[in-house]
Design a protein around this motif. Structure first.
Motif, PDB file in Angstrom:
ATOM      1  N   THR A 213      24.003  28.442  -2.840  1.00 40.82           N
ATOM      2  CA  THR A 213      25.140  29.261  -2.422  1.00 40.82           C
ATOM      3  C   THR A 213      25.796  28.626  -1.202  1.00 40.82           C
ATOM      4  OG1 THR A 213      23.797  30.637  -0.939  1.00 40.82           O
ATOM      5  CG2 THR A 213      24.002  31.359  -3.236  1.00 40.82           C
ATOM      6  N   ASP A 214      27.096  28.875  -1.080  1.00 36.65           N
ATOM      7  CA  ASP A 214      27.835  28.408   0.087  1.00 36.65           C
ATOM      8  C   ASP A 214      28.686  29.572   0.599  1.00 36.65           C
ATOM      9  OD1 ASP A 214      29.029  26.958   2.065  1.00 36.65           O
ATOM     10  OD2 ASP A 214      30.455  25.934   0.747  1.00 36.65           O
ATOM     11  N   PRO A 215      28.330  30.181   1.734  1.00 36.90           N
ATOM     12  CA  PRO A 215      27.291  29.769   2.688  1.00 36.90           C
ATOM     13  C   PRO A 215      25.881  30.030   2.163  1.00 36.90           C
ATOM     14  CG  PRO A 215      28.244  31.855   3.349  1.00 36.90           C
ATOM     15  CD  PRO A 215      29.058  31.380   2.186  1.00 36.90           C
ATOM     16  N   ALA A 216      24.913  29.350   2.776  1.00 42.59           N
ATOM     17  CA  ALA A 216      23.534  29.496   2.352  1.00 42.59           C
ATOM     18  C   ALA A 216      22.982  30.853   2.768  1.00 42.59           C
ATOM     19  CB  ALA A 216      22.683  28.375   2.954  1.00 42.59           C
TER      20      ALA A 216
ATOM     21  N   PRO B 227      33.750  33.444   6.095  1.00 40.53           N
ATOM     22  CA  PRO B 227      34.409  32.305   5.433  1.00 40.53           C
ATOM     23  C   PRO B 227      35.539  32.781   4.520  1.00 40.53           C
ATOM     24  CG  PRO B 227      32.300  32.779   4.396  1.00 40.53           C
ATOM     25  CD  PRO B 227      32.375  33.665   5.606  1.00 40.53           C
ATOM     26  N   GLN B 228      36.381  31.845   4.112  1.00 42.99           N
ATOM     27  CA  GLN B 228      37.496  32.186   3.234  1.00 42.99           C
ATOM     28  C   GLN B 228      37.041  32.470   1.808  1.00 42.99           C
ATOM     29  OE1 GLN B 228      40.341  29.016   3.527  1.00 42.99           O
ATOM     30  NE2 GLN B 228      41.007  29.592   5.581  1.00 42.99           N
ATOM     31  N   ARG B 229      35.901  31.891   1.409  1.00 43.92           N
ATOM     32  CA  ARG B 229      35.407  32.091   0.052  1.00 43.92           C
ATOM     33  C   ARG B 229      33.900  31.901   0.008  1.00 43.92           C
ATOM     34  NH1 ARG B 229      38.070  27.464   0.392  1.00 43.92           N
ATOM     35  NH2 ARG B 229      39.970  28.463  -0.338  1.00 43.92           N
ATOM     36  N   ILE B 230      33.291  32.394  -1.050  1.00 47.07           N
ATOM     37  CA  ILE B 230      31.866  32.209  -1.328  1.00 47.07           C
ATOM     38  C   ILE B 230      31.736  31.497  -2.665  1.00 47.07           C
ATOM     39  CG2 ILE B 230      29.717  33.403  -1.920  1.00 47.07           C
ATOM     40  CD1 ILE B 230      30.379  35.498   0.103  1.00 47.07           C
ATOM     41  N   THR B 231      30.865  30.498  -2.733  1.00 40.53           N
ATOM     42  CA  THR B 231      30.660  29.738  -3.958  1.00 40.53           C
ATOM     43  C   THR B 231      29.209  29.856  -4.391  1.00 40.53           C
ATOM     44  OG1 THR B 231      32.381  28.158  -3.320  1.00 40.53           O
ATOM     45  CG2 THR B 231      30.859  27.476  -5.052  1.00 40.53           C
ATOM     46  N   LEU B 232      28.992  30.250  -5.666  1.00 37.87           N
ATOM     47  CA  LEU B 232      27.665  30.339  -6.267  1.00 37.87           C
ATOM     48  C   LEU B 232      27.542  29.244  -7.316  1.00 37.87           C
ATOM     49  CD1 LEU B 232      27.598  34.214  -6.880  1.00 37.87           C
ATOM     50  CD2 LEU B 232      26.910  32.984  -4.828  1.00 37.87           C
ATOM     51  N   THR B 233      26.470  28.476  -7.269  1.00 30.89           N
ATOM     52  CA  THR B 233      26.247  27.386  -8.210  1.00 30.89           C
ATOM     53  C   THR B 233      25.005  27.684  -9.036  1.00 30.89           C
ATOM     54  OG1 THR B 233      27.217  25.811  -6.642  1.00 30.89           O
ATOM     55  CG2 THR B 233      25.923  24.899  -8.457  1.00 30.89           C
ATOM     56  N   PHE B 234      25.153  27.616 -10.395  1.00 32.45           N
ATOM     57  CA  PHE B 234      24.071  27.933 -11.310  1.00 32.45           C
ATOM     58  C   PHE B 234      23.591  26.678 -12.029  1.00 32.45           C
ATOM     59  CE2 PHE B 234      26.437  31.783 -10.594  1.00 32.45           C
ATOM     60  CZ  PHE B 234      25.460  32.756 -10.466  1.00 32.45           C
ATOM     61  N   SER B 235      22.459  26.806 -12.702  1.00 37.72           N
ATOM     62  CA  SER B 235      21.851  25.659 -13.381  1.00 37.72           C
ATOM     63  C   SER B 235      22.574  25.286 -14.670  1.00 37.72           C
ATOM     64  CB  SER B 235      20.374  25.955 -13.690  1.00 37.72           C
ATOM     65  OG  SER B 235      20.268  27.128 -14.492  1.00 37.72           O
ATOM     66  N   ALA B 236      23.425  26.157 -15.202  1.00 34.21           N
ATOM     67  CA  ALA B 236      24.205  25.870 -16.416  1.00 34.21           C
ATOM     68  C   ALA B 236      25.491  26.673 -16.352  1.00 34.21           C
ATOM     69  CB  ALA B 236      23.401  26.219 -17.671  1.00 34.21           C
ATOM     70  N   ASP B 237      26.376  26.385 -17.303  1.00 34.70           N
ATOM     71  CA  ASP B 237      27.654  27.089 -17.331  1.00 34.70           C
ATOM     72  C   ASP B 237      27.435  28.582 -17.565  1.00 34.70           C
ATOM     73  OD1 ASP B 237      28.697  24.621 -17.039  1.00 34.70           O
ATOM     74  OD2 ASP B 237      29.512  24.450 -19.078  1.00 34.70           O
ATOM     75  N   VAL B 238      28.226  29.387 -16.868  1.00 34.81           N
ATOM     76  CA  VAL B 238      28.169  30.837 -17.060  1.00 34.81           C
ATOM     77  C   VAL B 238      29.334  31.257 -17.944  1.00 34.81           C
ATOM     78  CG1 VAL B 238      27.000  31.210 -14.878  1.00 34.81           C
ATOM     79  CG2 VAL B 238      29.500  31.240 -14.948  1.00 34.81           C
ATOM     80  N   LEU B 239      29.158  32.393 -18.631  1.00 32.88           N
ATOM     81  CA  LEU B 239      30.205  32.871 -19.523  1.00 32.88           C
ATOM     82  C   LEU B 239      31.404  33.362 -18.720  1.00 32.88           C
ATOM     83  CD1 LEU B 239      28.152  34.797 -22.235  1.00 32.88           C
ATOM     84  CD2 LEU B 239      28.877  32.407 -22.192  1.00 32.88           C
ATOM     85  N   THR B 240      32.582  33.117 -19.247  1.00 35.53           N
ATOM     86  CA  THR B 240      33.822  33.489 -18.543  1.00 35.53           C
ATOM     87  C   THR B 240      34.495  34.696 -19.181  1.00 35.53           C
ATOM     88  OG1 THR B 240      35.072  31.915 -19.908  1.00 35.53           O
ATOM     89  CG2 THR B 240      34.195  31.109 -17.792  1.00 35.53           C
ATOM     90  N   ASP B 241      33.747  35.475 -19.955  1.00 37.06           N
ATOM     91  CA  ASP B 241      34.334  36.664 -20.578  1.00 37.06           C
ATOM     92  C   ASP B 241      34.767  37.660 -19.498  1.00 37.06           C
ATOM     93  OD1 ASP B 241      33.694  35.459 -22.919  1.00 37.06           O
ATOM     94  OD2 ASP B 241      31.894  36.662 -23.294  1.00 37.06           O
ATOM     95  N   PRO B 242      35.836  38.409 -19.729  1.00 35.42           N
ATOM     96  CA  PRO B 242      36.282  39.398 -18.734  1.00 35.42           C
ATOM     97  C   PRO B 242      35.182  40.417 -18.432  1.00 35.42           C
ATOM     98  CG  PRO B 242      37.960  39.070 -20.422  1.00 35.42           C
ATOM     99  CD  PRO B 242      36.741  38.346 -20.903  1.00 35.42           C
ATOM    100  N   GLY B 243      34.940  40.630 -17.160  1.00 37.60           N
ATOM    101  CA  GLY B 243      33.926  41.578 -16.729  1.00 37.60           C
ATOM    102  C   GLY B 243      32.512  41.043 -16.757  1.00 37.60           C
ATOM    103  N   ALA B 244      32.319  39.811 -17.229  1.00 36.41           N
ATOM    104  CA  ALA B 244      30.963  39.266 -17.291  1.00 36.41           C
ATOM    105  C   ALA B 244      30.459  38.838 -15.918  1.00 36.41           C
ATOM    106  CB  ALA B 244      30.914  38.080 -18.258  1.00 36.41           C
TER     107      ALA B 244
END
Length: 215
Positions: A42-45, A54-71
């Motif tokens: 995560t950023d920030p950790a 911060p202006q934004r938060i970034t979460l990084t996962f081990s694989a692609d996550v689904l982009t369906d609405p509300g997911a």
């Protein structure tokens, strides 16, 4: 007569099937568990201490996550429970970005939920801290307070000028001290002494000259 070896031959396939089923039971539960994605960073950790939100938060996962609405759901709240999230989270590949707005002090909590690539929802949370900022508004009253005594300074300047004539008589009184008169008297005494000495010396010389002429 029935051959005694016949039951043994018929039971061997059953034993093999039982072994295969047991092996399948051991390996099948591990398969879906290993397929679930997980949060990598995560950023920030987590547990970080930042100077500001911060202006934004970034979460990084081990694989692609689904982009369906509300997911994908990301909630960011300050210590009072007020939301700091601005707009909806934006999943892209293995990353999810959430924009933030506003300011906060204290513990900021982030709760997230995504759907992994195998269709299984996963969630979690972490937090970071924003210390209380220095009391910036204090500088403004300090400036106004320092500006207000300005008339006091100008007012004090007026009495200073008014007191200036008082200093002149003090200097005149010091000039009328008896020291010059004492020096003048001493000088007159010295001059008188010199004159007395000169006249006395001349009288002695005249007296000495008269005695020599009588002889």
């Amino acid at each position: 007569m029935t051959s005694p070896s016949a039951p043994r031959r018929r039971s061997l396939p059953a034993v093999l099937v039982s072994l295969l089923l047991a092996a399948a039971v051991l390996f099948v539960p591990a398969t879906p568990a290993s397929a679930h994605d997980e949060l990598v960073s995560t950023d920030p950790a987590a547990d970080a201490v930042l100077e500001a939100v911060p202006q934004r938060i970034t979460l990084t996962f081990s694989a692609d996550v689904l982009t369906d609405p509300g997911a994908t759901v990301v909630e960011v709240t300050d210590a009072s429970g007020a939301s700091l999230a601005e707009g909806a989270p934006e999943p892209s590949g293995t990353e999810v970005t959430q924009a933030l707005a506003g300011s906060a002090s204290g513990v900021v909590t982030v709760k997230w939920r995504v759907v992994s690539s195998d269709g299984h929802p996963i969630d979690g949370s972490f937090a970071f801290t924003v210390p209380e900022a220095a009391p910036t508004p204090t500088a403004t009253p300090t400036t106004s307070a320092s500006a207000s005594p300005s008339p006091t300074v100008s007012a004090s300047a007026a009495p200073t000028e008014a007191e200036t004539p008082v200093a002149a008589p003090v200097e005149e009184s010091s000039a009328s001290s008896p020291l010059p008169w004492i020096l003048l008297a001493v000088a007159l005494v010295i001059v008188a002494g010199v004159l007395v000495y000169v006249f006395a010396s001349r009288g002695r010389r005249n007296a000495a000259g008269g005695g020599t002429t009588g002889r």
